[in-house]
Design an enzyme around this catalytic site. Sequence first.
Site, PDB file in Angstrom:
ATOM      1  N   ARG A 173     -33.966  19.414 -35.555  1.00 37.43           N
ATOM      2  CA  ARG A 173     -34.075  20.184 -34.320  1.00 37.43           C
ATOM      3  C   ARG A 173     -35.525  20.471 -33.965  1.00 37.43           C
ATOM      4  O   ARG A 173     -35.936  20.325 -32.816  1.00 37.43           O
ATOM      5  CB  ARG A 173     -33.303  21.499 -34.505  1.00 37.43           C
TER       6      ARG A 173
ATOM      7  N   LYS B 259     -31.904  30.129 -29.295  1.00 31.11           N
ATOM      8  CA  LYS B 259     -32.383  28.802 -28.889  1.00 31.11           C
ATOM      9  C   LYS B 259     -33.192  28.913 -27.594  1.00 31.11           C
ATOM     10  O   LYS B 259     -34.192  28.233 -27.414  1.00 31.11           O
ATOM     11  CB  LYS B 259     -31.205  27.842 -28.667  1.00 31.11           C
TER      12      LYS B 259
ATOM     13  N   PHE C 110     -27.200  27.562 -41.960  1.00 33.84           N
ATOM     14  CA  PHE C 110     -25.783  27.558 -41.604  1.00 33.84           C
ATOM     15  C   PHE C 110     -25.213  26.178 -41.921  1.00 33.84           C
ATOM     16  O   PHE C 110     -25.921  25.312 -42.442  1.00 33.84           O
ATOM     17  CB  PHE C 110     -25.613  27.895 -40.112  1.00 33.84           C
TER      18      PHE C 110
ATOM     19  N   ASP D  62     -27.241  17.840 -28.935  1.00 35.53           N
ATOM     20  CA  ASP D  62     -26.092  17.679 -29.809  1.00 35.53           C
ATOM     21  C   ASP D  62     -26.640  17.322 -31.173  1.00 35.53           C
ATOM     22  O   ASP D  62     -27.636  16.599 -31.262  1.00 35.53           O
ATOM     23  CB  ASP D  62     -25.151  16.586 -29.295  1.00 35.53           C
TER      24      ASP D  62
HETATM   25  P1  IMP Z   1     -24.634  21.901 -33.061  1.00 42.71           P
HETATM   26  O1  IMP Z   1     -24.544  20.693 -32.182  1.00 42.71           O
HETATM   27  O2  IMP Z   1     -26.023  22.454 -33.192  1.00 42.71           O
HETATM   28  O3  IMP Z   1     -23.603  22.944 -32.725  1.00 42.71           O
HETATM   29  O4  IMP Z   1     -24.267  21.382 -34.544  1.00 42.71           O
HETATM   30  C1  IMP Z   1     -23.017  20.761 -34.844  1.00 42.71           C
HETATM   31  C2  IMP Z   1     -22.690  20.905 -36.318  1.00 42.71           C
HETATM   32  O5  IMP Z   1     -23.590  20.105 -37.102  1.00 42.71           O
HETATM   33  C3  IMP Z   1     -22.834  22.315 -36.854  1.00 42.71           C
HETATM   34  O6  IMP Z   1     -21.645  23.048 -36.669  1.00 42.71           O
HETATM   35  C4  IMP Z   1     -23.123  22.067 -38.329  1.00 42.71           C
HETATM   36  O7  IMP Z   1     -21.909  21.823 -39.022  1.00 42.71           O
HETATM   37  C5  IMP Z   1     -23.919  20.767 -38.303  1.00 42.71           C
HETATM   38  N1  IMP Z   1     -25.378  21.048 -38.270  1.00 42.71           N
HETATM   39  C6  IMP Z   1     -26.240  20.785 -37.242  1.00 42.71           C
HETATM   40  N2  IMP Z   1     -27.490  21.174 -37.550  1.00 42.71           N
HETATM   41  C7  IMP Z   1     -27.423  21.712 -38.789  1.00 42.71           C
HETATM   42  C8  IMP Z   1     -28.402  22.310 -39.647  1.00 42.71           C
HETATM   43  O8  IMP Z   1     -29.595  22.457 -39.335  1.00 42.71           O
HETATM   44  N3  IMP Z   1     -27.940  22.738 -40.838  1.00 42.71           N
HETATM   45  C9  IMP Z   1     -26.647  22.617 -41.227  1.00 42.71           C
HETATM   46  N4  IMP Z   1     -25.693  22.098 -40.468  1.00 42.71           N
HETATM   47  C10 IMP Z   1     -26.074  21.621 -39.252  1.00 42.71           C
END
Ligand code: IMP
Length: 226
Positions: A209, A13, A179, A71
């Site tokens: 994102r 990132k 993921f 987030d």
């Molecule tokens: P984080 O805030 O980027 O850690 O995302 C929190 C959670 O949202 C992750 O653990 C995934 O379960 C889900 N998530 C966020 N972005 C994605 C993505 O692009 N693909 C799949 N799951 C996502």
Amino acid sequence: MSTIVLATQNPGKVSELRSMLNGSGIEIIGLDDLAQSFPEPAENGSTFIENATIKAKAYAKLTGMLCLADDSGLEIDALGGKPGVISSHFAFDGDAEGEAAGLTRQQRDDLNIDRVLKDLDPVEPRDRTARFVCVMVLSDPDGNILASCEGRFEGRIGVPFDHPHCTPADSVPRGSNGFGYDPIFLVAEDYIYTSAEIEPEHKNKISHRGHAVRSMIELIKELQLD
Ligand code: IMP
């Protein structure tokens, strides 16, 4: 030159944002680039913006630097917006400490997917609309929020292949990229491929994102930080 610390331990990132800001006069570093380690703030907000704000303010204060935090998660309309802020631990009702603590990320992802598919069992394929959301917040060391933005990635949750209403088009899980919930997320507007089947470069162009990072870069440039 201004320096912004990105509230992440993920080197991928950091280098992504660094290369996108190349030549802008803004340097990006990660928490791991600092000599000290910092306590993780409790992410106990009920929205993405609350959690991103908690992280941005906490690390800005701890480091004495500008801090950018994000987030993200999945919102499913038929589940009233769940899993939302508990996306990473949905199978454990958001509890990161108990049973979930002993599992790998992959094991947690698999259980989260099982839980979503189970909760959506009675819901028609066309009513499984969902989106990934990513919120980014920039704070100064005094806790002033200098910029915030949101990116969205629309789609639909597919149907397990052993479900009586499953058709080949909406059968999931599919794909090995990405993921989290990617293998069950059918990408709008044609709902043919899951976000685990598209190439990472393509996903960056259309994802929550990707949209949030590009918006934040414009906001940072407008701030004229140097
Ligand atoms: P984080 O805030 O980027 O850690 O995302 C929190 C959670 O949202 C992750 O653990 C995934 O379960 C889900 N998530 C966020 N972005 C994605 C993505 O692009 N693909 C799949 N799951 C996502």
